[in-house]
Design a protein around this motif. Structure first.
Motif, PDB file in Angstrom:
ATOM      1  N   MET A   1     -18.868   9.474   3.070  1.00  0.00           N
ATOM      2  CA  MET A   1     -17.573   9.655   2.542  1.00  0.00           C
ATOM      3  C   MET A   1     -17.305   8.004   2.004  1.00  0.00           C
ATOM      4  O   MET A   1     -18.528   6.522   3.030  1.00  0.00           O
ATOM      5  CB  MET A   1     -16.712   9.736   4.058  1.00  0.00           C
ATOM      6  N   LEU A   2     -16.822   7.106   1.670  1.00  0.00           N
ATOM      7  CA  LEU A   2     -16.936   6.149   1.485  1.00  0.00           C
ATOM      8  C   LEU A   2     -15.961   5.467   2.017  1.00  0.00           C
ATOM      9  O   LEU A   2     -14.653   5.916   3.645  1.00  0.00           O
ATOM     10  CB  LEU A   2     -15.594   5.802   0.171  1.00  0.00           C
ATOM     11  N   PRO A   3     -16.810   4.031   2.650  1.00  0.00           N
ATOM     12  CA  PRO A   3     -16.247   2.986   3.291  1.00  0.00           C
ATOM     13  C   PRO A   3     -14.681   3.036   3.654  1.00  0.00           C
ATOM     14  O   PRO A   3     -13.806   3.605   4.622  1.00  0.00           O
ATOM     15  CB  PRO A   3     -17.138   1.550   3.267  1.00  0.00           C
ATOM     16  N   ILE A   4     -13.721   2.881   2.290  1.00  0.00           N
ATOM     17  CA  ILE A   4     -12.652   2.922   2.258  1.00  0.00           C
ATOM     18  C   ILE A   4     -11.686   3.920   2.867  1.00  0.00           C
ATOM     19  O   ILE A   4     -11.098   3.686   3.871  1.00  0.00           O
ATOM     20  CB  ILE A   4     -12.120   2.293   1.312  1.00  0.00           C
ATOM     21  N   MET A   5     -11.935   5.143   2.465  1.00  0.00           N
ATOM     22  CA  MET A   5     -11.892   6.584   3.399  1.00  0.00           C
ATOM     23  C   MET A   5     -11.993   6.164   4.709  1.00  0.00           C
ATOM     24  O   MET A   5     -10.861   6.803   5.520  1.00  0.00           O
ATOM     25  CB  MET A   5     -12.398   7.379   1.998  1.00  0.00           C
ATOM     26  N   LYS A   6     -13.393   5.963   4.886  1.00  0.00           N
ATOM     27  CA  LYS A   6     -13.349   6.392   6.499  1.00  0.00           C
ATOM     28  C   LYS A   6     -12.382   5.797   7.358  1.00  0.00           C
ATOM     29  O   LYS A   6     -12.045   6.249   7.968  1.00  0.00           O
ATOM     30  CB  LYS A   6     -15.194   5.520   6.808  1.00  0.00           C
ATOM     31  N   VAL A  12      -5.421   6.569   9.903  1.00  0.00           N
ATOM     32  CA  VAL A  12      -4.751   7.884  10.162  1.00  0.00           C
ATOM     33  C   VAL A  12      -4.876   8.718  11.856  1.00  0.00           C
ATOM     34  O   VAL A  12      -3.431   9.015  12.529  1.00  0.00           O
ATOM     35  CB  VAL A  12      -4.550   9.114   9.168  1.00  0.00           C
ATOM     36  N   LEU A  13      -6.200   8.429  12.041  1.00  0.00           N
ATOM     37  CA  LEU A  13      -7.059   9.443  13.141  1.00  0.00           C
ATOM     38  C   LEU A  13      -6.078   8.588  14.397  1.00  0.00           C
ATOM     39  O   LEU A  13      -5.197   9.333  15.438  1.00  0.00           O
ATOM     40  CB  LEU A  13      -8.120   9.677  13.307  1.00  0.00           C
ATOM     41  N   ILE A  14      -6.267   7.760  14.663  1.00  0.00           N
ATOM     42  CA  ILE A  14      -5.768   6.465  15.704  1.00  0.00           C
ATOM     43  C   ILE A  14      -3.792   6.761  16.003  1.00  0.00           C
ATOM     44  O   ILE A  14      -3.473   7.061  17.214  1.00  0.00           O
ATOM     45  CB  ILE A  14      -6.267   5.023  15.669  1.00  0.00           C
ATOM     46  N   PHE A  15      -3.444   6.638  14.644  1.00  0.00           N
ATOM     47  CA  PHE A  15      -2.644   6.749  14.782  1.00  0.00           C
ATOM     48  C   PHE A  15      -1.348   8.377  15.061  1.00  0.00           C
ATOM     49  O   PHE A  15      -0.889   8.478  16.164  1.00  0.00           O
ATOM     50  CB  PHE A  15      -1.437   6.237  13.396  1.00  0.00           C
ATOM     51  N   SER A  16      -1.877   8.868  14.721  1.00  0.00           N
ATOM     52  CA  SER A  16      -2.037  10.680  15.433  1.00  0.00           C
ATOM     53  C   SER A  16      -1.877  10.651  16.933  1.00  0.00           C
ATOM     54  O   SER A  16      -1.374  11.711  17.490  1.00  0.00           O
ATOM     55  CB  SER A  16      -3.098  11.961  14.366  1.00  0.00           C
ATOM     56  N   CYS A  48      -5.585  -1.033   8.507  1.00  0.00           N
ATOM     57  CA  CYS A  48      -5.905   0.071   7.833  1.00  0.00           C
ATOM     58  C   CYS A  48      -5.605  -1.231   6.174  1.00  0.00           C
ATOM     59  O   CYS A  48      -4.666  -1.726   6.129  1.00  0.00           O
ATOM     60  CB  CYS A  48      -4.410   0.493   7.261  1.00  0.00           C
ATOM     61  N   PRO A  49      -5.910  -0.624   5.147  1.00  0.00           N
ATOM     62  CA  PRO A  49      -6.434  -1.717   4.317  1.00  0.00           C
ATOM     63  C   PRO A  49      -5.236  -2.079   3.168  1.00  0.00           C
ATOM     64  O   PRO A  49      -4.894  -2.324   2.605  1.00  0.00           O
ATOM     65  CB  PRO A  49      -7.216  -0.566   3.791  1.00  0.00           C
ATOM     66  N   SER A  50      -4.815  -0.379   3.373  1.00  0.00           N
ATOM     67  CA  SER A  50      -3.639  -0.402   1.890  1.00  0.00           C
ATOM     68  C   SER A  50      -2.118  -1.289   3.006  1.00  0.00           C
ATOM     69  O   SER A  50      -1.078  -1.881   2.323  1.00  0.00           O
ATOM     70  CB  SER A  50      -3.044   1.589   1.882  1.00  0.00           C
ATOM     71  N   VAL A  89       5.300   9.539   9.960  1.00  0.00           N
ATOM     72  CA  VAL A  89       4.115  10.402  10.057  1.00  0.00           C
ATOM     73  C   VAL A  89       2.478  10.204   9.268  1.00  0.00           C
ATOM     74  O   VAL A  89       1.533   9.961   9.622  1.00  0.00           O
ATOM     75  CB  VAL A  89       3.761  11.827   9.973  1.00  0.00           C
ATOM     76  N   ALA A  90       2.852   8.627   8.653  1.00  0.00           N
ATOM     77  CA  ALA A  90       1.492   8.035   8.008  1.00  0.00           C
ATOM     78  C   ALA A  90       1.777   7.013   7.600  1.00  0.00           C
ATOM     79  O   ALA A  90       3.131   6.287   7.135  1.00  0.00           O
ATOM     80  CB  ALA A  90       1.312   9.197   6.413  1.00  0.00           C
ATOM     81  N   VAL A  91       0.900   5.634   7.480  1.00  0.00           N
ATOM     82  CA  VAL A  91       1.003   5.021   7.015  1.00  0.00           C
ATOM     83  C   VAL A  91       0.433   4.204   5.633  1.00  0.00           C
ATOM     84  O   VAL A  91      -0.970   5.014   5.342  1.00  0.00           O
ATOM     85  CB  VAL A  91       0.882   4.208   8.504  1.00  0.00           C
ATOM     86  N   PRO A  92       0.514   3.338   5.140  1.00  0.00           N
ATOM     87  CA  PRO A  92       1.768   2.810   5.155  1.00  0.00           C
ATOM     88  C   PRO A  92       2.754   3.211   4.467  1.00  0.00           C
ATOM     89  O   PRO A  92       3.037   4.638   4.081  1.00  0.00           O
ATOM     90  CB  PRO A  92       1.898   1.010   3.836  1.00  0.00           C
ATOM     91  N   THR A  93       3.920   3.954   4.694  1.00  0.00           N
ATOM     92  CA  THR A  93       5.947   4.663   4.891  1.00  0.00           C
ATOM     93  C   THR A  93       6.028   2.932   4.521  1.00  0.00           C
ATOM     94  O   THR A  93       6.775   2.253   5.050  1.00  0.00           O
ATOM     95  CB  THR A  93       6.176   4.853   5.952  1.00  0.00           C
TER      96      THR A  93
END
Length: 128
Positions: A1-6, A12-16, A48-50, A89-93
């Motif tokens: 998995m690419l680092p940015i996707m990881k 997302v997991l932590i936020f969930s 989060c990079p985004s 439910v997701a970031v960024p929003t």
């Protein structure tokens, strides 16, 4: 998995997991967040990079249009009540509010500066 996707997956997991924690209101705490002018609330996470990219874009927008528009950067660890209120439910929003505080639009994911300015113009939140 690419680092940015990881990193995004981890965020997302932590936020969930954060959403599973019951949030109890504090007695007597002021919870009003109604803006007095159109507002853009950006919901994110610190790592989060985004979200970091959106923070940079929104700082530039604030410097240019701050007198016409309220911009708030909101982070899950500091603004739990607003995350729940706006059902993030997701970031960024990005949540767009008119001057009365009514949500008029929403965007999930990063938004390029040019697209964000166009959206703010289309919503009549800013004028050039």
């Amino acid at each position: 998995m690419l680092p940015i996707m990881k990193n995004c997956f981890r965020s997302v997991l932590i936020f969930s997991l954060f959403l599973m924690i019951p949030i109890m209101p504090v007695h007597g705490q002021e919870t009003s967040s109604v803006p007095s002018k159109p507002a853009l609330y950006d919901f994110g996470l610190g790592r989060c990079p985004s979200c970091k990219e959106m923070e940079r874009i929104l700082t530039a927008i604030r410097n240019r249009y701050g007198s016409q528009l309220e911009i708030r950067l909101l982070y899950a660890d500091k603004e739990k009540e607003l995350f729940e209120k706006y059902k993030i439910v997701a970031v960024p929003t990005q949540v767009f509010l008119d001057a009365s505080g009514k949500e008029v639009d929403r965007h999930i994911g990063p938004l390029p500066e040019s697209s964000l300015i166009k959206k703010l113009n289309d919503l009549n939140f800013i004028s050039n």
